[in-house]
Enzyme design. Sequence first.
Site, PDB file in Angstrom:
ATOM      1  N   ASP A  64       0.862  -1.178   0.000  1.00 57.36           N
ATOM      2  CA  ASP A  64       0.000   0.000   0.000  1.00 57.36           C
ATOM      3  C   ASP A  64       0.900   1.230   0.000  1.00 57.36           C
ATOM      4  OD1 ASP A  64      -1.757   2.073   0.459  1.00 57.36           O
ATOM      5  OD2 ASP A  64      -2.755   1.132   2.167  1.00 57.36           O
ATOM      6  N   ASN A  91       2.745   6.727 -10.371  1.00 54.40           N
ATOM      7  CA  ASN A  91       1.504   6.546 -11.121  1.00 54.40           C
ATOM      8  C   ASN A  91       0.267   6.348 -10.244  1.00 54.40           C
ATOM      9  OD1 ASN A  91      -0.222   5.624 -13.483  1.00 54.40           O
ATOM     10  ND2 ASN A  91      -0.122   3.737 -12.288  1.00 54.40           N
ATOM     11  N   SER A 138      -0.129  12.943 -13.611  1.00 52.42           N
ATOM     12  CA  SER A 138      -1.133  13.867 -13.105  1.00 52.42           C
ATOM     13  C   SER A 138      -2.448  13.594 -13.837  1.00 52.42           C
ATOM     14  CB  SER A 138      -0.656  15.312 -13.295  1.00 52.42           C
ATOM     15  OG  SER A 138      -1.607  16.226 -12.793  1.00 52.42           O
ATOM     16  N   SER A 139      -3.147  14.629 -14.270  1.00 54.72           N
ATOM     17  CA  SER A 139      -4.432  14.466 -14.945  1.00 54.72           C
ATOM     18  C   SER A 139      -4.877  15.801 -15.508  1.00 54.72           C
ATOM     19  CB  SER A 139      -5.488  13.955 -13.950  1.00 54.72           C
ATOM     20  OG  SER A 139      -6.791  14.046 -14.487  1.00 54.72           O
ATOM     21  N   TYR A 152      -9.185  14.931  -5.758  1.00 49.40           N
ATOM     22  CA  TYR A 152      -8.495  14.381  -6.928  1.00 49.40           C
ATOM     23  C   TYR A 152      -7.872  15.501  -7.757  1.00 49.40           C
ATOM     24  CZ  TYR A 152      -7.577  11.756 -11.205  1.00 49.40           C
ATOM     25  OH  TYR A 152      -6.964  11.182 -12.302  1.00 49.40           O
ATOM     26  N   LYS A 156      -3.818  16.457  -8.058  1.00 51.96           N
ATOM     27  CA  LYS A 156      -3.212  16.321  -9.381  1.00 51.96           C
ATOM     28  C   LYS A 156      -2.572  17.643  -9.812  1.00 51.96           C
ATOM     29  CE  LYS A 156      -3.998  12.006 -10.385  1.00 51.96           C
ATOM     30  NZ  LYS A 156      -2.866  11.040 -10.459  1.00 51.96           N
TER      31      LYS A 156
END
Length: 253
Positions: A64, A91, A138-139, A152, A156
């Site tokens: 984890d 990731n 990231s995103s 989230y 990111k």
Amino acid sequence: MDLGLKGLKAVVTGGTKGIGRAIVETLAREGADVAFCARDAAGVASAEARVAALGVRCFGAALDIADAPALKAWVGEAAAALGGIDIVVANVSALSIGADEDSWRKGFEVDMMGCVRLVEAAMPSLATSAAASIVTISSVSGREVDFAAGPYGAFKAALIHYTQGLAFQLAGKGIRANSVSPGNTYFEGGVWNQIKDGNPDLYRTALALNPTGRMGTPQEMANAAVFLASPAASFVTGTNLVVDGALTRGVQL
């Protein structure tokens, strides 16, 4: 193009599914030895067999990422198993989109601190590498406000800032740092597969936003990440590579 990855050593968090799996397998196909981790022991064992079949050394572990001592220990074991670390790919994500405190806590511990702790644990090895590279995943949710606004999106965005800071701080030491911001990425068992089945209205809305008419694939995201990780991108550092099929509208300056 020869990416120059043959014989290099990479560590990837979250390497058994989706984008992480594609990154691990692409690195291996390019000749890099790879260590990776994920929470599911059976998934790790299956991934180890696939990667070993590609003819490179691999080292998988079930852990984890939020467990700081376990993460640090794994990075040390990976360096010993592979004979060093040249590439780090952060990731893993908790995929926390809730507004409750627990979602914020999970996002911080996994997305943010999981990355920070990974980089810090690998730094002694990266400092001795002739091709040191850090890639954070990231995103597009870190660039604009969308349905994932909250923990989230916030973390990111923080990853992009953190990575660009690393690039500036480590450039003189020959260590590059870049981020990749994937757009919506579809794969069996992934988030968008679950949304398609569980919330088809949201899925159709998200799909309609992309002018390409489709979502991305894990391989398309992995191609970007592996290029940035490779010596072929030797003068690329401090960048955030958006891979979204023109989903986002903002101009990245």
